[in-house]
Design a protein around this motif. Structure first.
Motif, PDB file in Angstrom:
ATOM      1  N   ARG A   1      77.779  51.853  69.785  1.00  0.00           N
ATOM      2  CA  ARG A   1      78.003  50.412  69.863  1.00  0.00           C
ATOM      3  C   ARG A   1      76.662  49.675  69.995  1.00  0.00           C
ATOM      4  NH1 ARG A   1      82.683  52.414  72.675  1.00  0.00           N
ATOM      5  NH2 ARG A   1      84.595  51.586  71.720  1.00  0.00           N
ATOM      6  N   TYR A   2      75.774  50.208  70.797  1.00  0.00           N
ATOM      7  CA  TYR A   2      74.443  49.610  70.906  1.00  0.00           C
ATOM      8  C   TYR A   2      73.735  49.636  69.550  1.00  0.00           C
ATOM      9  CZ  TYR A   2      74.327  49.290  76.039  1.00  0.00           C
ATOM     10  OH  TYR A   2      74.547  48.946  77.354  1.00  0.00           O
ATOM     11  N   ARG A   3      73.852  50.723  68.824  1.00  0.00           N
ATOM     12  CA  ARG A   3      73.173  50.827  67.539  1.00  0.00           C
ATOM     13  C   ARG A   3      73.776  49.887  66.510  1.00  0.00           C
ATOM     14  NH1 ARG A   3      72.388  57.467  67.455  1.00  0.00           N
ATOM     15  NH2 ARG A   3      70.756  57.494  69.072  1.00  0.00           N
ATOM     16  N   ARG A   4      75.099  49.726  66.557  1.00  0.00           N
ATOM     17  CA  ARG A   4      75.730  48.749  65.662  1.00  0.00           C
ATOM     18  C   ARG A   4      75.202  47.355  65.974  1.00  0.00           C
ATOM     19  NH1 ARG A   4      80.832  47.010  63.543  1.00  0.00           N
ATOM     20  NH2 ARG A   4      80.459  44.876  62.864  1.00  0.00           N
ATOM     21  N   LEU A   5      75.100  47.009  67.248  1.00  0.00           N
ATOM     22  CA  LEU A   5      74.570  45.712  67.655  1.00  0.00           C
ATOM     23  C   LEU A   5      73.132  45.544  67.190  1.00  0.00           C
ATOM     24  CD1 LEU A   5      74.666  43.082  69.279  1.00  0.00           C
ATOM     25  CD2 LEU A   5      74.165  44.416  71.345  1.00  0.00           C
ATOM     26  N   SER A   6      72.299  46.543  67.377  1.00  0.00           N
ATOM     27  CA  SER A   6      70.895  46.459  66.965  1.00  0.00           C
ATOM     28  C   SER A   6      70.779  46.304  65.450  1.00  0.00           C
ATOM     29  CB  SER A   6      70.138  47.713  67.421  1.00  0.00           C
ATOM     30  OG  SER A   6      70.097  47.790  68.828  1.00  0.00           O
ATOM     31  N   ASP A   7      71.598  47.040  64.709  1.00  0.00           N
ATOM     32  CA  ASP A   7      71.556  46.954  63.242  1.00  0.00           C
ATOM     33  C   ASP A   7      71.931  45.552  62.770  1.00  0.00           C
ATOM     34  OD1 ASP A   7      70.800  49.583  63.114  1.00  0.00           O
ATOM     35  OD2 ASP A   7      72.798  50.346  62.596  1.00  0.00           O
ATOM     36  N   ASP A   8      72.975  44.965  63.349  1.00  0.00           N
ATOM     37  CA  ASP A   8      73.412  43.623  62.941  1.00  0.00           C
ATOM     38  C   ASP A   8      72.354  42.579  63.298  1.00  0.00           C
ATOM     39  OD1 ASP A   8      75.747  44.623  61.919  1.00  0.00           O
ATOM     40  OD2 ASP A   8      76.969  44.117  63.679  1.00  0.00           O
ATOM     41  N   LEU A   9      71.770  42.694  64.467  1.00  0.00           N
ATOM     42  CA  LEU A   9      70.720  41.770  64.881  1.00  0.00           C
ATOM     43  C   LEU A   9      69.523  41.840  63.945  1.00  0.00           C
ATOM     44  CD1 LEU A   9      70.868  42.403  68.723  1.00  0.00           C
ATOM     45  CD2 LEU A   9      70.998  40.127  67.669  1.00  0.00           C
ATOM     46  N   THR A  10      69.103  43.051  63.635  1.00  0.00           N
ATOM     47  CA  THR A  10      67.930  43.226  62.775  1.00  0.00           C
ATOM     48  C   THR A  10      68.196  42.712  61.367  1.00  0.00           C
ATOM     49  OG1 THR A  10      67.261  45.161  64.062  1.00  0.00           O
ATOM     50  CG2 THR A  10      66.291  44.906  61.878  1.00  0.00           C
ATOM     51  N   ALA A  11      69.392  42.995  60.833  1.00  0.00           N
ATOM     52  CA  ALA A  11      69.730  42.531  59.484  1.00  0.00           C
ATOM     53  C   ALA A  11      69.735  41.010  59.415  1.00  0.00           C
ATOM     54  CB  ALA A  11      71.088  43.095  59.066  1.00  0.00           C
ATOM     55  N   ASP A  12      70.296  40.358  60.424  1.00  0.00           N
ATOM     56  CA  ASP A  12      70.300  38.889  60.453  1.00  0.00           C
ATOM     57  C   ASP A  12      68.877  38.345  60.493  1.00  0.00           C
ATOM     58  OD1 ASP A  12      73.020  38.767  60.374  1.00  0.00           O
ATOM     59  OD2 ASP A  12      73.279  37.777  62.310  1.00  0.00           O
ATOM     60  N   GLY A  13      68.050  38.920  61.347  1.00  0.00           N
ATOM     61  CA  GLY A  13      66.685  38.427  61.492  1.00  0.00           C
ATOM     62  C   GLY A  13      65.856  38.607  60.245  1.00  0.00           C
ATOM     63  N   ARG A  14      66.033  39.702  59.539  1.00  0.00           N
ATOM     64  CA  ARG A  14      65.232  39.965  58.346  1.00  0.00           C
ATOM     65  C   ARG A  14      65.549  39.005  57.193  1.00  0.00           C
ATOM     66  NH1 ARG A  14      65.419  46.624  58.151  1.00  0.00           N
ATOM     67  NH2 ARG A  14      63.768  46.976  59.713  1.00  0.00           N
ATOM     68  N   LEU A  15      66.772  38.492  57.143  1.00  0.00           N
ATOM     69  CA  LEU A  15      67.164  37.629  56.033  1.00  0.00           C
ATOM     70  C   LEU A  15      66.842  36.155  56.260  1.00  0.00           C
ATOM     71  CD1 LEU A  15      70.615  39.222  55.118  1.00  0.00           C
ATOM     72  CD2 LEU A  15      68.461  39.438  53.879  1.00  0.00           C
ATOM     73  N   ILE A  16      66.539  35.773  57.496  1.00  0.00           N
ATOM     74  CA  ILE A  16      66.285  34.359  57.785  1.00  0.00           C
ATOM     75  C   ILE A  16      65.036  33.820  57.085  1.00  0.00           C
ATOM     76  CG2 ILE A  16      65.598  32.766  59.631  1.00  0.00           C
ATOM     77  CD1 ILE A  16      67.671  34.047  61.403  1.00  0.00           C
ATOM     78  N   PRO A  17      63.898  34.537  57.071  1.00  0.00           N
ATOM     79  CA  PRO A  17      62.715  33.963  56.406  1.00  0.00           C
ATOM     80  C   PRO A  17      62.946  33.615  54.936  1.00  0.00           C
ATOM     81  CG  PRO A  17      62.066  35.794  57.798  1.00  0.00           C
ATOM     82  CD  PRO A  17      63.560  35.801  57.762  1.00  0.00           C
ATOM     83  N   ALA A  18      63.678  34.468  54.211  1.00  0.00           N
ATOM     84  CA  ALA A  18      63.950  34.175  52.804  1.00  0.00           C
ATOM     85  C   ALA A  18      64.811  32.924  52.672  1.00  0.00           C
ATOM     86  CB  ALA A  18      64.636  35.373  52.146  1.00  0.00           C
ATOM     87  N   PHE A  19      65.807  32.772  53.551  1.00  0.00           N
ATOM     88  CA  PHE A  19      66.626  31.565  53.514  1.00  0.00           C
ATOM     89  C   PHE A  19      65.792  30.340  53.851  1.00  0.00           C
ATOM     90  CE2 PHE A  19      69.139  28.306  55.595  1.00  0.00           C
ATOM     91  CZ  PHE A  19      70.179  28.123  54.700  1.00  0.00           C
ATOM     92  N   ALA A  20      64.959  30.435  54.885  1.00  0.00           N
ATOM     93  CA  ALA A  20      64.140  29.291  55.309  1.00  0.00           C
ATOM     94  C   ALA A  20      63.162  28.883  54.213  1.00  0.00           C
ATOM     95  CB  ALA A  20      63.391  29.637  56.590  1.00  0.00           C
ATOM     96  N   GLU A  21      62.588  29.860  53.519  1.00  0.00           N
ATOM     97  CA  GLU A  21      61.647  29.541  52.441  1.00  0.00           C
ATOM     98  C   GLU A  21      62.349  28.822  51.298  1.00  0.00           C
ATOM     99  OE1 GLU A  21      58.614  31.885  49.365  1.00  0.00           O
ATOM    100  OE2 GLU A  21      59.643  32.985  50.958  1.00  0.00           O
ATOM    101  N   THR A  22      63.544  29.308  50.931  1.00  0.00           N
ATOM    102  CA  THR A  22      64.313  28.643  49.883  1.00  0.00           C
ATOM    103  C   THR A  22      64.733  27.247  50.326  1.00  0.00           C
ATOM    104  OG1 THR A  22      65.149  30.791  49.127  1.00  0.00           O
ATOM    105  CG2 THR A  22      66.319  28.830  48.381  1.00  0.00           C
ATOM    106  N   ALA A  23      65.175  27.120  51.575  1.00  0.00           N
ATOM    107  CA  ALA A  23      65.599  25.817  52.086  1.00  0.00           C
ATOM    108  C   ALA A  23      64.454  24.817  52.069  1.00  0.00           C
ATOM    109  CB  ALA A  23      66.150  25.973  53.500  1.00  0.00           C
ATOM    110  N   ALA A  24      63.253  25.265  52.399  1.00  0.00           N
ATOM    111  CA  ALA A  24      62.099  24.369  52.388  1.00  0.00           C
ATOM    112  C   ALA A  24      61.822  23.859  50.972  1.00  0.00           C
ATOM    113  CB  ALA A  24      60.875  25.091  52.937  1.00  0.00           C
ATOM    114  N   ARG A  25      61.962  24.729  49.977  1.00  0.00           N
ATOM    115  CA  ARG A  25      61.761  24.285  48.589  1.00  0.00           C
ATOM    116  C   ARG A  25      62.825  23.280  48.179  1.00  0.00           C
ATOM    117  NH1 ARG A  25      60.931  29.892  47.521  1.00  0.00           N
ATOM    118  NH2 ARG A  25      62.928  29.988  46.415  1.00  0.00           N
ATOM    119  N   VAL A  26      64.062  23.516  48.607  1.00  0.00           N
ATOM    120  CA  VAL A  26      65.143  22.586  48.277  1.00  0.00           C
ATOM    121  C   VAL A  26      64.904  21.232  48.926  1.00  0.00           C
ATOM    122  CG1 VAL A  26      67.603  22.119  48.656  1.00  0.00           C
ATOM    123  CG2 VAL A  26      66.872  24.377  47.856  1.00  0.00           C
TER     124      VAL A  26
END
Length: 289
Positions: free
Chosen positions: A151-176
């Motif tokens: 359960r801890y590993r599932r939580l860590s995996d979900d947290l890490t996946a969310d964090g890794r995708l935010i910069p790409a979204f933020a960069e695209t949002a800034a261009r928009v």
């Protein structure tokens, strides 16, 4: 950027002057769909058949396009910002990258997943779904695990996946956001536009900004759910794996702040969204103990 207001409702219900652009085939089908109550009630069922693409995003199929077009029409009927202008490449990418954060982090029933997808597409309003910080915890506790460590590993995996995708979204949002500023600044100097064009441009700007605000709110809500899960696991089943989960939570929090400069602090309320949950105590549940 902060000086441009977000208009949530069209100034008038009367049809604007000038020629009306021809709707796309998907938009035309969506109009017919929304006018047929029996089919509209069936949407939550058939939406469960949405084909998934990479990173949990919907595959580019004719049915998924129809759901998105129906969402634009439904949002328009509710008075929310909606434009029938074609999406730019960055606007399309922005919507693709928002998928992960607009869908719940936890597994749900087939019917609930269908409703969540209809909410993501704006067929249903964003506020119909109540925020429940314990929902993610309940989901991972309900899964059959041999050891609490999983359960801890599932939580860590979900947290890490969310964090890794935010910069790409933020960069695209800034261009928009930058492109939208160019769009608004050019309006006074273009004389060939009719009222409908001007209104559609303003609605697309508001639509883009409210999407970014929605994602910003949802990332805060997801972080709150993850913290709730970590706190409960730490008390119920203490484990050294909690250290890794806490570091992943701090990683997500640091990445989530990349979204703050994109819009004013009150953008969520100006878009009719409930405020994000208040930020909890900073990381240190495990390392300070």
């Amino acid at each position: 950027m902060r000086g441009v207001p977000i208009r949530l409702r069209p100034p008038s219900r009367r049809p604007p002057a000038g020629p009306v652009p021809v709707a796309s085939a998907a938009e035309a089908r969506a109009r017919g769909l929304l006018r047929r109550p029996a089919l509209l009630l069936a949407l939550p069922v058939v939406a469960s058949c949405v084909q998934q693409g990479d990173l949990g995003r919907p595959a580019p199929t004719a049915w998924n396009s129809l759901i998105d077009a129906a969402g634009t029409l439904a949002a328009r009927e509710r008075g929310e910002p909606s434009s029938f202008f074609p999406y730019t490449d960055d606007e399309r990418i922005l919507r693709d990258r928002s998928w992960r954060y607009l869908m719940p982090a936890r597994d749900r029933s087939l019917f609930d997943n269908a409703l969540d997808n209809l909410t993501r597409a704006r067929v249903l309003p964003a506020e119909w779904r109540l925020s429940d910080p314990r929902a993610y915890l309940d989901a991972i506790l309900a899964e059959p695990f041999r050891s609490p460590v999983s359960r801890y590993r599932r939580l860590s995996d979900d947290l890490t996946a969310d964090g890794r995708l935010i910069p790409a979204f933020a960069e695209t949002a800034a261009r928009v956001v930058r492109a939208d500023l160019t769009r608004l600044r050019s309006l006074p100097f273009i004389r060939t536009l009719d009222d409908r064009d001007v209104r559609s441009a303003a609605m697309r700007v508001a639509e883009n900004r409210c999407l970014i605000a929605w994602v910003r709110r949802e990332t805060a809500a997801r972080s709150d759910s993850y913290r709730t899960a970590l706190e409960h696991l730490l008390v119920a089943v203490p484990s050294e794996e909690a250290v890794g989960a806490e570091r992943a939570l701090a990683f997500l929090e640091s990445r989530r702040r990349l979204l703050d400069p994109l819009l004013p602090a009150d953008a969520e309320s100006r878009c009719g969204l409930a405020p994000a949950p208040e930020e909890g105590p900073q990381a240190g549940l495990v390392t300070k103990g």
